[in-house]
Scaffold this motif. Structure first.
Motif, short mmCIF file in Angstrom:
data_model
loop_
_atom_site.label_atom_id
_atom_site.label_comp_id
_atom_site.label_asym_id
_atom_site.label_seq_id
_atom_site.Cartn_x
_atom_site.Cartn_y
_atom_site.Cartn_z
N LEU A 307 0.83 -1.21 0.00
CA LEU A 307 0.00 0.00 0.00
C LEU A 307 0.86 1.26 0.00
O LEU A 307 0.51 2.26 -0.65
N ALA A 308 1.99 1.22 0.72
CA ALA A 308 2.89 2.38 0.72
C ALA A 308 3.43 2.64 -0.69
O ALA A 308 3.58 3.81 -1.10
N ARG A 309 3.71 1.58 -1.40
CA ARG A 309 4.18 1.76 -2.78
C ARG A 309 3.07 2.32 -3.68
O ARG A 309 3.33 3.17 -4.54
N VAL A 310 1.87 1.86 -3.45
CA VAL A 310 0.75 2.41 -4.22
C VAL A 310 0.51 3.86 -3.86
O VAL A 310 0.13 4.68 -4.71
N ASN A 311 0.74 4.21 -2.59
CA ASN A 311 0.59 5.62 -2.19
C ASN A 311 1.56 6.52 -2.96
O ASN A 311 1.21 7.64 -3.35
N ALA A 312 2.78 5.99 -3.15
CA ALA A 312 3.75 6.76 -3.94
C ALA A 312 3.28 6.91 -5.38
O ALA A 312 3.42 7.98 -5.99
N MET A 313 2.70 5.83 -5.91
CA MET A 313 2.16 5.91 -7.27
C MET A 313 0.98 6.88 -7.32
O MET A 313 0.80 7.61 -8.31
N GLN A 314 0.19 6.90 -6.27
CA GLN A 314 -0.98 7.77 -6.25
C GLN A 314 -0.57 9.24 -6.20
O GLN A 314 -1.21 10.10 -6.83
N VAL A 315 0.48 9.55 -5.44
CA VAL A 315 0.96 10.94 -5.41
C VAL A 315 1.39 11.37 -6.80
O VAL A 315 1.08 12.49 -7.26
N LYS A 316 2.09 10.47 -7.47
CA LYS A 316 2.52 10.79 -8.85
C LYS A 316 1.32 10.98 -9.77
O LYS A 316 1.30 11.88 -10.61
N ALA A 317 0.29 10.11 -9.61
CA ALA A 317 -0.89 10.22 -10.47
C ALA A 317 -1.69 11.47 -10.14
O ALA A 317 -2.19 12.16 -11.04
N ASP A 318 -1.83 11.78 -8.84
CA ASP A 318 -2.64 12.93 -8.45
C ASP A 318 -2.00 14.25 -8.89
O ASP A 318 -2.70 15.24 -9.13
N THR A 319 -0.68 14.29 -8.93
CA THR A 319 0.00 15.53 -9.30
C THR A 319 0.37 15.58 -10.78
O THR A 319 1.06 16.52 -11.21
N SER A 320 -0.06 14.60 -11.53
CA SER A 320 0.25 14.61 -12.96
C SER A 320 -0.59 15.68 -13.67
O SER A 320 -1.68 16.05 -13.22
N ALA A 321 -0.06 16.17 -14.77
CA ALA A 321 -0.76 17.21 -15.54
C ALA A 321 -1.72 16.56 -16.52
O ALA A 321 -1.34 16.07 -17.58
N ASP A 322 -2.99 16.51 -16.14
CA ASP A 322 -3.99 15.88 -16.99
C ASP A 322 -4.55 16.93 -17.97
O ASP A 322 -5.08 17.97 -17.55
N PRO A 323 -4.49 16.67 -19.26
CA PRO A 323 -4.99 17.64 -20.25
C PRO A 323 -6.52 17.61 -20.32
O PRO A 323 -7.15 16.62 -19.98
N THR A 324 -7.06 18.73 -20.76
CA THR A 324 -8.50 18.85 -20.95
C THR A 324 -8.76 19.20 -22.41
O THR A 324 -8.19 20.15 -22.95
N ILE A 325 -9.62 18.44 -23.05
CA ILE A 325 -10.02 18.67 -24.44
C ILE A 325 -11.43 19.24 -24.44
O ILE A 325 -12.32 18.73 -23.72
N SER A 326 -11.61 20.28 -25.24
CA SER A 326 -12.92 20.93 -25.28
C SER A 326 -13.37 21.12 -26.73
O SER A 326 -12.55 21.34 -27.62
N LEU A 327 -14.69 21.04 -26.92
CA LEU A 327 -15.35 21.31 -28.21
C LEU A 327 -16.37 22.40 -27.98
O LEU A 327 -17.13 22.36 -26.99
N ALA A 328 -16.42 23.37 -28.89
CA ALA A 328 -17.35 24.49 -28.72
C ALA A 328 -18.02 24.82 -30.05
O ALA A 328 -17.37 24.81 -31.10
N ALA A 329 -19.31 25.08 -30.00
CA ALA A 329 -20.08 25.53 -31.16
C ALA A 329 -20.69 26.88 -30.82
O ALA A 329 -21.33 27.03 -29.77
N GLU A 330 -20.52 27.86 -31.72
CA GLU A 330 -20.97 29.22 -31.41
C GLU A 330 -21.72 29.79 -32.64
O GLU A 330 -21.34 29.53 -33.78
N LYS A 331 -22.79 30.52 -32.38
CA LYS A 331 -23.56 31.20 -33.42
C LYS A 331 -23.64 32.67 -33.07
O LYS A 331 -24.16 33.04 -32.02
N GLU A 332 -23.12 33.47 -33.92
CA GLU A 332 -23.14 34.91 -33.71
C GLU A 332 -23.76 35.56 -34.95
O GLU A 332 -23.15 35.59 -36.03
N GLY A 333 -24.99 35.98 -34.79
CA GLY A 333 -25.74 36.50 -35.96
C GLY A 333 -25.98 35.35 -36.93
O GLY A 333 -26.59 34.33 -36.60
N THR A 334 -25.49 35.57 -38.12
CA THR A 334 -25.63 34.52 -39.13
C THR A 334 -24.38 33.69 -39.26
O THR A 334 -24.33 32.74 -40.08
#
Length: 468
Positions: A307-334
């Motif tokens: 469990l201590a080893r998994v805790n070390a893995m969890q710290v690494k996973a929790d502090t990892s830089a997880d990317p966010t992907i976004s999709l957007a649709a916009e209507k402005e006038g025509t």
């Protein structure tokens, strides 16, 4: 000389063995003739059942009674052996109904649910709606999803599984300790009841000897000082009986406290303990599951390292830089617009290296904790394997030297005292020695149960030993 005095004198002569065969017959006929008028001799014998047994030395009832009076059962009066498998299943069934055990079962279910909860997606998608009121109204709809790039879900699942295994190991160890405590309470209850029965028999036998002593005093065969010695012995046995009853009540109360009742099927299982020790001597430890590294009590400590080893893995996973992907649709006038975006956290101001170092140190701490636990259990195992075989040897010696021959010694002492060959003080001292020898046997039995049950409970082997 009146008839009563003559009858008492004849009885004393029978005890002392001073009459020859012819004289015994003549005296017996005379006593019978005198007793025919008013049944004096019959009344004398009926009011002294122990004296009748003393005269009829060969009667098996007398031998059994004398054996029981010292708590040293003759061979034919031994308690019948009841196998462990005949009474233990019912006890285990009742043990599993205890609230403490039922709470453990709920904890097991809780651990399974925790695993299922951990094996779920870490991030949910986010939906965004936006409206802007201007010269030209604008509408936008966005959908974003953060990716579990550091495998937080996988690490969380591993952690939940390890925590469940630790919980199961702790429950198994706790259950073995709980069962060991209750079996020891039942063993102590059985020993206290033996001691109570023994004290009662001692008191009853000494009172009967007091009646004989009073008759010997009336016949001039015993001094007043010796009578007082027996009276003091009766008082001492009365006190011993009271203390034994108090001990039995305490033992009953402990069983009620632990099991809710004081009437449970229980029988001695020293034979099974001896068989276990014999196997431990003859077979390799690993084959018996008594190797220190294989003890159930170490399972939790070993899982703590993982469990201590998994805790070390969890710290690494929790502090990892997880990317966010976004999709957007916009209507402005025509105008209709479609946008795609990616955002990545920048670990510039804090790279969480200190948290990772703390988790790494936790692994070393868990490993040392495991080694410390293993060292303690190894020492206790050596002490157990050293002490218990010797206790069993001494117990076997006691059975052979005291329990088997004690009844014969008690019978011989009683005969010699009634014949006047042994003084009352020597007779009482010898009886105290035999009584002390019997109580030593009870203490040995208790020590054997305590040693075996304590080790089996602390090592977590008790429930597996019983196949549960």
């Amino acid at each position: 000389m009146n008839k009563t005095t003559l009858a008492r004198t004849l009885a004393c002569l029978f005890r002392s063995g001073l009459l020859s065969c012819g004289l015994v017959l003549a005296a017996g006929l005379l006593a019978f003739a005198l007793a025919a008028e008013n049944d004096t001799l019959e009344v004398f014998l009926e009011t002294n059942p122990l004296e009748t047994n003393a005269l009829e030395i060969k009667a098996p009832e007398a031998e059994v009674f004398k054996a029981k009076s010292l708590g040293l059962p003759a061979k034919e009066t031994d308690t019948p052996y009841v196998a462990l498998g005949q009474w233990l299943p019912e006890l285990l069934t009742q043990f599993n109904q205890l609230p403490e055990v039922q709470a453990q079962l709920v904890k097991q279910q809780q651990a399974k649910l925790a695993i299922q909860a951990a094996d779920r997606a870490v991030y949910n998608p986010e939906l965004g709606l936006n409206y802007q009121n201007a010269d030209t109204d604008a509408y936008s709809l966005g959908l974003s999803q953060t990716l579990d790039w550091g495998d937080k879900r996988g690490v969380a699942t591993q952690r939940a599984e390890l925590e469940a295994q630790i919980l199961l190991a702790d429950i198994g160890l706790e259950r073995s300790q709980m069962l060991a405590e209750r079996l020891l309470a039942l063993a102590e209850q059985a020993q206290s009841r033996k001691a109570l029965t023994f004290a009662e028999q001692q008191l009853r036998f000494t009172k009967a000897q007091l009646n004989i002593a009073e008759q010997r005093l009336a016949a001039g065969d015993l001094s007043n000082v010796e009578l007082q010695l027996i009276q003091l012995e009766v008082a001492s046995n009365t006190a011993d009986y009271a203390l034994a009853e108090q001990g039995a009540l305490v033992a009953d109360g402990k069983v009620i406290e632990l099991l809710g009742d004081n009437n449970f099927a229980f029988s001695e299982f020293i034979k099974e303990i001896g068989f276990f020790v014999t196997q431990a001597k003859q077979a390799p430890a690993a084959e018996l599951g008594t190797s220190t590294s294989a003890l159930p009590a170490l399972a939790s400590a070993y899982q703590q390292v993982l469990l201590a080893r998994v805790n070390a893995m969890q710290v690494k996973a929790d502090t990892s830089a997880d990317p966010t992907i976004s999709l957007a649709a916009e209507k402005e006038g025509t105008d209709n617009k479609l946008g795609v975006g990616v955002s990545i956290p920048l670990q510039v101001r804090n790279n969480y290296s200190e948290l990772q170092a703390v988790a790494d140190k936790g692994i070393a701490i868990a490993e040392q904790g495991y080694l410390a636990r293993e060292r303690v259990l190894t020492a206790k195992q050596k002490q157990f394997l050293y002490a218990l075989p010797r206790l069993l040897e001494r117990y076997q010696d006691w059975r052979e030297l005291v329990q088997v021959s004690g009844a014969k010694a008690a019978k011989s002492l009683s005969q010699q005292w009634q014949a006047g060959d042994v003084s009352t003080s020597e007779y009482l001292q010898s009886r105290r020695q035999l009584a002390a020898s019997y109580l030593v046997g009870l203490n040995l039995e208790t020590a054997i149960y305590q040693s075996w049950l304590t080790w089996m409970g602390e090592s977590g082997q008790l429930m597996p030993f019983f196949g549960w």
